[in-house]
Design a protein around this motif. Structure first.
Motif, PDB file in Angstrom:
ATOM      1  N   UNK A  11      -7.298 -13.532   5.598  1.00  0.00           N
ATOM      2  CA  UNK A  11      -7.328 -13.339   7.008  1.00  0.00           C
ATOM      3  C   UNK A  11      -8.588 -12.181   7.206  1.00  0.00           C
ATOM      4  N   UNK A  13      -9.182 -10.785  10.023  1.00  0.00           N
ATOM      5  CA  UNK A  13      -8.734  -9.803  10.863  1.00  0.00           C
ATOM      6  C   UNK A  13      -8.177  -8.975  10.021  1.00  0.00           C
ATOM      7  N   UNK A  14      -7.370  -9.230   8.919  1.00  0.00           N
ATOM      8  CA  UNK A  14      -6.506  -8.325   8.134  1.00  0.00           C
ATOM      9  C   UNK A  14      -7.542  -7.550   7.306  1.00  0.00           C
ATOM     10  N   UNK A  16     -10.603  -6.684   8.034  1.00  0.00           N
ATOM     11  CA  UNK A  16     -11.117  -5.628   8.769  1.00  0.00           C
ATOM     12  C   UNK A  16     -10.135  -4.606   9.317  1.00  0.00           C
ATOM     13  N   UNK A  17      -8.995  -4.730   9.281  1.00  0.00           N
ATOM     14  CA  UNK A  17      -7.814  -3.814   9.703  1.00  0.00           C
ATOM     15  C   UNK A  17      -7.610  -2.933   8.552  1.00  0.00           C
ATOM     16  N   UNK A  20     -10.519  -0.654   8.436  1.00  0.00           N
ATOM     17  CA  UNK A  20     -10.580   0.396   9.381  1.00  0.00           C
ATOM     18  C   UNK A  20      -9.716   1.466   8.857  1.00  0.00           C
ATOM     19  N   UNK A  87       3.982  -8.190   3.589  1.00  0.00           N
ATOM     20  CA  UNK A  87       5.275  -8.055   4.428  1.00  0.00           C
ATOM     21  C   UNK A  87       6.550  -8.259   3.478  1.00  0.00           C
ATOM     22  N   UNK A 106       3.410  -2.043   2.026  1.00  0.00           N
ATOM     23  CA  UNK A 106       4.162  -2.865   2.779  1.00  0.00           C
ATOM     24  C   UNK A 106       3.680  -2.861   4.268  1.00  0.00           C
ATOM     25  N   UNK A 107       3.444  -3.948   4.875  1.00  0.00           N
ATOM     26  CA  UNK A 107       2.660  -4.354   6.074  1.00  0.00           C
ATOM     27  C   UNK A 107       3.868  -4.061   7.072  1.00  0.00           C
ATOM     28  N   UNK A 108       4.049  -3.310   8.415  1.00  0.00           N
ATOM     29  CA  UNK A 108       2.538  -2.638   8.641  1.00  0.00           C
ATOM     30  C   UNK A 108       2.536  -1.500   8.190  1.00  0.00           C
ATOM     31  N   UNK A 110       0.492   2.627   8.112  1.00  0.00           N
ATOM     32  CA  UNK A 110      -0.372   3.809   8.855  1.00  0.00           C
ATOM     33  C   UNK A 110      -1.418   4.133   7.870  1.00  0.00           C
TER      34      UNK A 110
END
Lengths: 128, 154
Positions: A11, A13-14, A16-17, A20, A87, A106-108, A110
Motif C-alpha cells: 500500500x 498510502x501505508x 507514506x504513513x 511520515x 494488525x 501493531x497497527x495503528x 504512534x
C-alpha cells in the motif's frame, strides 16, 4: 547517526504513513527506500546499505513472512534489525515473527511507539 | 460490565482515527444539525476475512471525512481521488484487522483479505446474505463514518 530504512508494503498510502511517522518520531533518518513487495525489497537490500527494515505481512508476489525468512537465511543479513508492521494479534503468528528475531509493530501506531520499537530493534533500548 | 460488539467496533474505530488521522470523537449534540452530513455511500471500502472468523466489513465515510482521512494520513492538503480511496482502504484494513479477533471462534489465524473500493451498485446485504450484521456510526470532528460488519455466527 542517521539510519537508512527500507519500508516494504504493497500500500503506497501505508508506506507514506510509515515514512511520515518515522520522521515525526525524532529518530535521525538518512535515506528511506520503498518497495511494494518482498521481492523488490530483497533487490533493494542487495544494492543498498540499510540499518533497519519495516515489512508488511500480506503482500502480493512475495509476502512479508517469506521475505523475513529469506533475509534471515542470508548470512549477511541474519542479524539485520527488522520490524514487522501488521494488525495481527494472533499469538502464534507473533511468536513466529519473534522467533525469526524480528520486532513487531501493531497497527495503528504512534510516533512514540515507532521510536521505541526502532530503538529496541537497533539495540539502543532493551525490549520489554 | 458487558461490552457489546458495536461498542467494541466503535472503540477500535475511534482509536484508529485518533492515532492514524489525529481526529477526535464528537457527540451528536456537539454538531450543528445542518452539519450532520451522514454518508451517502458514494465511496465505500469492503474488507473480507476468513479463518477464525468469516465475513466482511464495510466502511462508509461522508465526503468531508474521506478527504480528511487522506489529507491527515498523507500530510497533504488536496488529496486526489486515488489517494482518498487508498487511504480509506488502509483505514478499513486497520479497523477490520483489529475488530475481527473479537468474532474469532478459535485460536486459528484470521486472514484479512486486501481491502477494495465497492462498486456503486454493490449492496452489502446482498453480497453477504445470512450473516449476522452489526452497524455503528462514528462521529468525529472531521465527519461521520458508518461501519458495518457481516459475520458468520453459529
Amino acid at each position: 547517526m542517521a539510519i537508512n530504512i527500507l519500508v516494504v508494503d504493497d500500500s503506497a498510502v501505508m508506506r507514506s504513513m510509515i515514512k511520515k511517522t518515522i520522521r515525526n518520531s525524532g529518530v535521525e533518518v538518512g535515506e528511506i527506500f520503498e518497495a511494494g513487495n518482498g521481492q523488490v525489497g530483497l533487490d533493494i537490500l542487495a544494492e543498498e546499505w540499510l540499518d533497519i527494515l519495516f515489512i508488511d505481512v500480506n503482500m502480493p508476489i512475495m509476502d512479508g513472512m517469506e521475505m523475513l525468512a529469506r533475509v534471515r537465511k542470508n548470512p549477511d543479513t541474519v542479524d539485520l534489525p527488522i520490524l514487522i508492521v501488521s494488525t495481527e494479534s494472533n499469538p502464534e503468528r507473533i511468536e513466529k515473527i519473534q522467533k525469526l528475531n524480528a520486532g513487531f509493530v501493531h497497527k495503528p501506531f504512534t510516533p512514540e511507539i515507532l521510536r521505541e520499537r526502532i530503538l529496541e530493534a537497533l539495540g539502543v533500548l532493551e525490549s520489554q | 460490565m458487558i461490552t457489546t460488539y458495536t461498542e467494541n467496533i466503535h472503540d477500535i474505530a475511534l482509536n484508529t482515527f485518533e492515532v492514524t488521522c489525529f481526529m477526535f470523537p464528537m457527540d451528536e449534540w456537539e454538531i450543528e444539525e445542518d452539519e450532520l452530513e451522514y454518508p451517502d455511500g458514494s465511496t465505500r471500502s469492503i474488507v473480507e476475512f476468513e479463518g477464525a472468523a468469516q465475513g466482511a466489513m464495510m466502511i462508509n465515510p461522508n465526503d468531508s471525512l474521506l478527504t480528511a482521512i487522506a489529507a491527515n494520513m498523507l500530510g497533504i492538503d488536496e488529496p486526489s481521488e486515488e489517494e482518498k480511496e487508498g487511504a480509506l482502504c488502509e483505514i478499513a484494513n486497520i479497523i477490520c484487522g483489529n475488530t475481527v479477533p473479537i468474532f474469532a471462534k478459535d485460536d486459528k489465524i484470521c486472514v484479512i483479505k486486501p481491502p477494495r473500493i465497492a462498486e456503486q451498485d454493490e449492496d452489502a446485504a446482498t453480497l453477504f446474505p445470512n450473516l449476522h450484521h452489526e452497524k455503528v456510526n462514528v462521529l468525529l470532528d472531521e465527519g461521520i463514518v458508518e461501519i458495518s460488519i457481516y459475520v458468520e455466527q453459529d
